[in-house]
Design an enzyme around this catalytic site. Structure first.
Site, PDB file in Angstrom:
ATOM      1  N   ALA A  16     -11.482   1.287 -44.931  1.00  0.00           N
ATOM      2  CA  ALA A  16     -12.662   1.053 -45.768  1.00  0.00           C
ATOM      3  C   ALA A  16     -13.477  -0.081 -45.159  1.00  0.00           C
ATOM      4  O   ALA A  16     -12.927  -1.120 -44.777  1.00  0.00           O
ATOM      5  CB  ALA A  16     -12.230   0.703 -47.192  1.00  0.00           C
ATOM      6  N   HIS A  17     -14.798   0.128 -45.058  1.00  0.00           N
ATOM      7  CA  HIS A  17     -15.635  -0.884 -44.425  1.00  0.00           C
ATOM      8  C   HIS A  17     -17.097  -0.623 -44.758  1.00  0.00           C
ATOM      9  O   HIS A  17     -17.450   0.463 -45.216  1.00  0.00           O
ATOM     10  CB  HIS A  17     -15.449  -0.877 -42.902  1.00  0.00           C
ATOM     11  N   ALA A  18     -17.929  -1.603 -44.513  1.00  0.00           N
ATOM     12  CA  ALA A  18     -19.380  -1.436 -44.626  1.00  0.00           C
ATOM     13  C   ALA A  18     -20.010  -2.229 -43.492  1.00  0.00           C
ATOM     14  O   ALA A  18     -19.307  -2.907 -42.729  1.00  0.00           O
ATOM     15  CB  ALA A  18     -19.880  -1.922 -45.978  1.00  0.00           C
TER      16      ALA A  18
END
Lengths: 152, 94
Positions: free
Chosen positions: A65-67
């Site tokens: 999960a990342h942005a």
């Protein structure tokens, strides 16, 4: 960026998540607890999956999960969440997810080196199982080869 | 030769794909420049590339972004499986 650290606050083991959003939110909470991000980063990680799909499930059982970098990233950081009950993210091959790795980077240009260490860890196919079965933050750090804090 | 590794946000997953694609190339004894890109930048990044590596999940969006192209779009299931990536590259380049 040198090897990231993984303080106890960035680890949640055997957590319960009803769906993929809840699972990503747990990773966001851990990044927030460790001081790497503010609370809104979790929403941005969810938006990435809403926009682009479950491609963040990059290996069987593992979601990264990342942005993008943003003002809600205080410093680079990782978080590890293991799920008591595996959760479907909607990936055609790699569901269900047992381990959510949260990743926050403050600069897109400098993050490749720090991510390379993840490639080293997970080139060993047993690493995901060992993470999923870890009983303590120390065991998680041993699998990833990272420290709780920066070594003096 | 140029290879583009694409993910949605252009950080994290594409960097892992880039690192493991480089490992796969080394295993095959091939040389290529591997660049990470996000979906928004893939059309310009791949202008002089031969192969675009991406996730099955993103392949349709990559195809739409590229339109008519000479690039081969290769779908990778497990980003950490250097053998899988090497097999794809060997098929595409061999």
């Amino acid at each position: 960026m040198p090897l990231p650290t993984l303080p106890d606050s960035a680890v949640a083991l055997g957590a319960e998540a009803g769906d993929w959003r809840a699972a990503v939110r747990l990773a966001g909470r851990a990044l927030n607890r460790s001081g790497a991000t503010t609370a809104s980063y979790a929403d941005r990680m969810i938006q990435v999956i809403e926009e682009f799909g479950a491609y963040v499930v990059i290996a069987p059982g593992l979601a990264l999960a990342h942005a993008r970098p943003g003002p809600d990233v205080r410093h680079d950081g990782i978080a590890v969440v293991t799920l008591a009950t595996p959760v479907a993210f909607g990936h055609p091959h790699n569901d269900p997810v047992r381990v959510v790795l949260g990743l926050a980077v403050s600069s897109a240009e400098e993050h490749v080196a720090s991510v390379a260490f993840l490639a080293n860890v997970f080139n060993d196919p047993s690493a995901i199982d060992r993470l999923a079965d870890a009983g303590s933050a120390d065991e998680v750090r041993a699998v990833l080869g990272v420290d709780a804090e920066v070594r003096a | 030769m140029r290879i583009i590794a694409v993910c949605g946000a252009g950080i994290g997953t594409s960097a892992i794909l880039k690192v493991n694609a480089e490992r796969a190339l080394a295993r095959l004894g091939l040389e290529a420049d591997v660049t990470a890109s996000d979906l928004a930048g893939v059309a310009s990044a791949s202008a002089d590339a031969q192969i675009v590596l991406t996730s099955t999940e993103l392949a349709a969006a990559v195809r739409a972004a590229l339109g008519r192209t000479f690039c081969e779009i290769v779908e990778v299931r497990n980003y950490f499986d250097v053998e899988e990536i090497a097999a794809h590259l060997e098929r595409s380049l061999g």
